[in-house]
Design a protein around this motif. Sequence first.
Motif, mmCIF file in Angstrom:
data_model
loop_
_atom_site.group_PDB
_atom_site.id
_atom_site.type_symbol
_atom_site.label_atom_id
_atom_site.label_comp_id
_atom_site.label_asym_id
_atom_site.label_seq_id
_atom_site.Cartn_x
_atom_site.Cartn_y
_atom_site.Cartn_z
ATOM 1 N N ASP A 166 0.858 -1.177 0.000
ATOM 2 C CA ASP A 166 0.000 0.000 0.000
ATOM 3 C C ASP A 166 0.901 1.237 0.000
ATOM 4 O O ASP A 166 2.016 1.196 0.534
ATOM 5 C CB ASP A 166 -0.909 0.038 1.237
ATOM 6 C CG ASP A 166 -1.921 -1.092 1.248
ATOM 7 O OD1 ASP A 166 -2.226 -1.628 0.162
ATOM 8 O OD2 ASP A 166 -2.397 -1.441 2.348
ATOM 9 N N ARG A 185 -1.792 -2.382 -3.894
ATOM 10 C CA ARG A 185 -3.152 -2.774 -3.538
ATOM 11 C C ARG A 185 -4.008 -1.535 -3.290
ATOM 12 O O ARG A 185 -5.134 -1.426 -3.793
ATOM 13 C CB ARG A 185 -3.122 -3.648 -2.283
ATOM 14 C CG ARG A 185 -4.501 -4.054 -1.770
ATOM 15 C CD ARG A 185 -4.395 -4.931 -0.538
ATOM 16 N NE ARG A 185 -3.713 -4.254 0.570
ATOM 17 C CZ ARG A 185 -3.500 -4.823 1.758
ATOM 18 N NH1 ARG A 185 -3.885 -6.073 1.977
ATOM 19 N NH2 ARG A 185 -2.878 -4.152 2.716
ATOM 20 N N THR A 186 -3.477 -0.582 -2.515
ATOM 21 C CA THR A 186 -4.187 0.647 -2.170
ATOM 22 C C THR A 186 -3.229 1.816 -2.288
ATOM 23 O O THR A 186 -2.072 1.724 -1.868
ATOM 24 C CB THR A 186 -4.730 0.582 -0.719
ATOM 25 O OG1 THR A 186 -5.586 -0.544 -0.595
ATOM 26 C CG2 THR A 186 -5.495 1.857 -0.374
#
Length: 324
Positions: A166, A185-186
């Motif tokens: 992330d 992912r984020t």
Amino acid sequence: MSTDRLLASRRLDVALALVAQGDYAAAAEVAQAAISADARWDEAHFTLGDIYERAGEAENAIEAYRQYLILDPIDRMGGEVRLTLLGAAAMRDRLPPDYVRALFDDYAPRFEISLRDRLSYRGPELLFEAVREQLDAMAGPIEVLDLGCGTGLVAEVFGGAVDMIDGIDLSPRMINRAQAKGLYRTLIAGDITAMPDALGTGYGLVVAADVLNYLGDLAPALRAAHARMKPGGLMVFSLEHGDVFPYDLGPGQRFRHHERAMDEWLRECGFTVLSDAYGTLRQEKGSPVEGRIMVVRATDGLDLLAGDVAQLSEQDLPVAQTVH
């Protein structure tokens, strides 16, 4: 008072051309003419300050930067930073967030070419080498939080050795560049000293490549990182070393941190030092920028009592080394 922004803009372009030729006296004169066409244009005042600073006219530069700050109190161009370096403003505990955001939003399209090709930047590689053995020994899945992720250079280097990454960065345009790589992912646009709830917790590794240099007091960022980590998790980061306690602002407009201050912040924020290496982070104006690469472990705080530090196992003691 009448203004003519178009005329002012044309005159400022001429001033910048004269700067490129090294004719600072003429450049200052034309920049003043730009201001006479539009006295409310903050950028013209900042540019005049920069011209005076290049010419060695510190007092005139200070006056121009102060006028700029009156017109732009948010300080998107970094007038206060310039005043600090000129000794005309008090040292702050960080660079203005709006300035850093605007700086990297503007820098995003040429960021990687500038760092990799022109400045020989190798921060992510140095961080990976510093923590690689610990990564090999960690039980999966390994979730990583990339502080100041920029365009995603850390993910390119660490991606094959971890499970999920992330990222958080002040600059939305940097985030957009990182998003296009599909390695995270984020991704969140936000401040690493007050991370939003959209990011997770229980990270096994936190990486901060060339981002802590934009903060003077590192305690808020270290506390925020610790709160997102699982006990025993690792954090690896780069710093520029300084001789002034606790920190000073270098000519490159980045903070340099004193070794004793770092030791105190890390202890206060719940970290123990595993390794502390020295190496060349990048080139700047043809000279190497020497920095520190530190690997630290998050504790629950109890291990940081004075009597407990001496009981750390041999593998947890700081290791002095140099990276090349």
